[in-house]
Design an enzyme around this catalytic site. Structure first.
Site, short mmCIF file in Angstrom:
data_model
loop_
_atom_site.label_atom_id
_atom_site.label_comp_id
_atom_site.label_asym_id
_atom_site.label_seq_id
_atom_site.Cartn_x
_atom_site.Cartn_y
_atom_site.Cartn_z
N CYS A 383 1.28 -0.97 -0.09
CA CYS A 383 0.13 0.00 -0.34
C CYS A 383 0.15 1.05 0.12
O CYS A 383 1.30 1.05 -1.41
CB CYS A 383 -0.92 0.04 1.26
SG CYS A 383 -2.68 0.86 0.48
N HIS A 509 -3.77 -5.35 0.02
CA HIS A 509 -2.81 -4.75 1.94
C HIS A 509 -3.31 -7.19 1.78
O HIS A 509 -3.53 -7.23 2.33
CB HIS A 509 -3.67 -4.53 2.66
CG HIS A 509 -3.40 -3.11 3.42
ND1 HIS A 509 -2.61 -2.90 4.03
CD2 HIS A 509 -4.53 -2.34 2.37
CE1 HIS A 509 -2.76 -1.74 3.64
NE2 HIS A 509 -3.12 -1.55 3.53
N GLU A 511 -1.65 -8.97 3.61
CA GLU A 511 -1.00 -9.54 4.74
C GLU A 511 -2.44 -10.66 5.66
O GLU A 511 -2.64 -10.70 6.40
CB GLU A 511 -0.50 -8.27 5.38
CG GLU A 511 -1.21 -7.51 6.47
CD GLU A 511 -1.05 -6.20 5.34
OE1 GLU A 511 -0.49 -6.25 3.74
OE2 GLU A 511 -1.20 -5.02 5.24
N1 GLN Z 1 -2.08 6.91 2.79
C1 GLN Z 1 -1.99 6.30 1.17
C2 GLN Z 1 -3.34 6.59 0.81
O1 GLN Z 1 -4.24 6.69 1.23
C3 GLN Z 1 -1.74 4.48 2.03
C4 GLN Z 1 -3.03 3.76 2.58
C5 GLN Z 1 -2.37 2.71 2.87
O2 GLN Z 1 -1.01 2.22 3.02
N2 GLN Z 1 -2.63 2.09 3.81
O3 GLN Z 1 -3.12 6.36 -0.67
#
Ligand code: GLN
Length: 538
Positions: A383, A509, A511
């Protein structure tokens, strides 16, 4: 009809109610029962989405896009059964719904009160995980018996139990039996008193599970049974485990907890074999201490262990598959900004940059991605970790000066990460993100395709910003491969750099979907590459 198990906790918090609930779920699932998990949280936030990871630990995202308590991660990792938004309710959510109904006039002029309106709403929430396709629902009540905040939940489950009738519901109370080193004795009094607190509000536990540091003697079992008003065989010991939390279900099974639950609920089901689970436990136990590798996790909340809970678990799962212990070196991203990547990252077998929000620490994460790319160190970006990786590539390979994210510098020239043009502007801090499972098509002949061994996958998301498509061409020219795209090809999901031993990053994500007996392919590939990296240096 769905039968119900309610799990409460007493004496102190952090007893591992979530792991106990998850273990019970696994045992029942392995006996062929269709189970569902649920957690009721007494705090007033509507969901943990707006809470700082320092307050709450990780926010766990479900397939259907709910931002929930991290205990749901344990439930899914142990059972493999996906949770949904019905799997987590908070006091805030319950009140929110009651107050909305009141404003709509649904209560027809009645005075709206905790009993019956709030408790009825909680009962409806509990019922939301039942159904024709569920044999047993397991509801964990957050907090500790005796807390003011938990009272409406306890009253609601008392009523639910009464209405469901004996054999259709049961109460399990998890307490602490402390060992007093100065006195050289174990003490059962806190557990007796905690059961007393429950009795005073009309709840008689059917089973007591006692968390201990040392084995309890027969006398302790008998004392707890007598004073908590239950059978001797309904007192179960849950002693601290040595190697891994995944041993808990096996230990509970040895004490026949699942037999007892089925007897009390009057359900017949074949024995649970737990064969693949037990094989995994024996792999964990047979892993020598020296078979370990060091993975650097460069994050903003590295200090706090719970902030990246699912990531640490997913790394362990991949380690189990290779009988290798994963020693995570948790590095504060800002430290890299101060001391330099070489000083903090030299010699690590792999570098992982996790998700996050806001600008603090991002320059350190960008330096970590650069260090991994240039030094051929296996790299996994998740992410925000992917966003930092592409920004690094933009600055240092594509020579786009000042490349950044719209999140940190909305007026920048090269916003490599940006809000998609058709996205609404952000006013409300909840609900404006891409949340939950989204499909991703994998490009043939790429690392991503090789890892997943399938053409299309679903992964969970929690972010607002995306890769800016205006930069795709120059990135591809400079050697980055977009190996995962949304089916309509508008969103970049996975990027990688061919020729590097393992450099892959995803907007999702992964994970959240790793399980101890089924490690996630991206984590498995990462750990495999990290082991090979260490072996090549021998
Ligand atoms: N801050 C980034 C976004 O909103 C990544 C978010 C995250 O890593 N969950 O796109």
């Amino acid at each position: 009809m769905t039968k119900h198990i309610f799990i409460t906790g007493g004496v102190v918090s952090s007893l591992g109610k979530g792991i106990t609930a998850a273990s019970i779920g696994l045992l029942l699932k392995e006996r062929g029962l269709r189970i569902r998990h649920q957690k009721l949280d007494p705090y007033i936030n509507v969901d943990p989405g707006t809470m700082s990871p320092f307050q709450h630990g990780e926010v766990y995202v479900t397939e259907d896009g709910a931002e929930t308590d991290l205990d749901l991660g344990h439930y899914e990792r142990f059972t493999g059964i996906p949770c949904s938004r019905n799997s987590n309710y908070t006091t805030g959510q319950i009140y929110h719904s009651v107050i909305s109904k009141e404003r709509h006039g649904d209560y027809l002029g009645a005075t709206v009160q905790v009993i019956p309106h709030i408790t009825n709403e909680i009962k409806t929430a509990v019922a939301s995980v039942t159904g024709d396709d569920v044999d047993v629902a397991i509801t964990e009540i957050g907090g500790t018996a005796g807390d003011i905040e938990s009272l409406p939940f306890l009253e609601a489950i008392r009523q639910y139990y009464l209405e469901a009738g004996k054999e259709n519901a049961l109460f399990i109370h998890l307490t602490l039996v402390p060992y007093l080193h100065a006195a050289g004795e174990m003490k059962t009094k806190p557990s007796q008193q905690s059961a007393g607190v429950l009795r005073s509000i009309g709840i008689q536990p059917d089973i007591m599970i006692c968390r201990t540091e040392q084995h309890m003697s027969e006398e302790h079992f008998r004392k707890i049974a007598l004073f908590c008003n239950i059978d001797r065989n309904a007192v179960i010991e849950e002693k601290d485990i040595k190697h891994s939390i995944y041993e808990v279900p096996v230990e509970l099974q040895k004490q026949k907890l699942d037999d007892l639950i089925l007897k009390l609920l009057n359900v017949e089901a074949p024995e649970a074999s737990l064969s693949s689970w037990k094989r995994m436990i024996s792999d964990i136990k047979n892993t020598a201490d020296e078979d370990k590798i060091e993975i650097a996790l460069v994050g903003k909340y590295a200090r706090l262990k719970d902030a990246y809970k699912s990531i640490y678990e997913a790394l362990d799962h991949a380690g189990f598959a290779f009988r290798t212990k994963i020693n995570v070196n948790r590095i504060e991203a800002e430290e890299i900004e101060k001391k330099g990547a070489d000083q903090l990252l030299k010699g690590v077998a792999g570098i992982l940059v996790p998700g996050g929000f806001g600008q603090r620490g991002t320059e350190g994460k960008i330096l970590a991605a650069e260090y991994a790319r240039k030094n051929n160190i296996p790299f996994l970006g998740l992410c925000l970790g992917m966003q930092c990786a592409v920004i690094e590539f933009a600055r240092n390979v594509c020579k786009l000066d000042g490349a950044t994210s719209e999140e940190w510098l909305p007026e920048a020239e090269h916003k490599i990460i940006a809000l998609m043009a058709d996205q609404v502007d952000i006013k409300d801090m909840g609900g404006t993100m891409r949340l939950g499972a989204y499909p991703c098509v994998l490009k043939p002949k790429t690392l991503a395709r090789h890892l997943y061994r399938t053409e299309q996958v679903d992964e969970r998301h929690r972010h607002r910003y995306e890769f800016n498509n205006n930069y795709r061409e120059i990135f591809e020219k400079k050697g980055m491969v977009f190996s995962g795209l949304s089916p309509d090809e508008r969103l970049v999901e996975i990027v990688e750099i061919p020729g590097h031993p393992y450099y892959i990053a995803t907007q999702a994500h992964p994970e959240f979907k790793s399980q101890p007996t089924k490690p996630h392919p991206m984590f498995k590939g990462f750990i495999k590459a990290a082991i090979e990296k260490i072996e090549s240096n021998l």
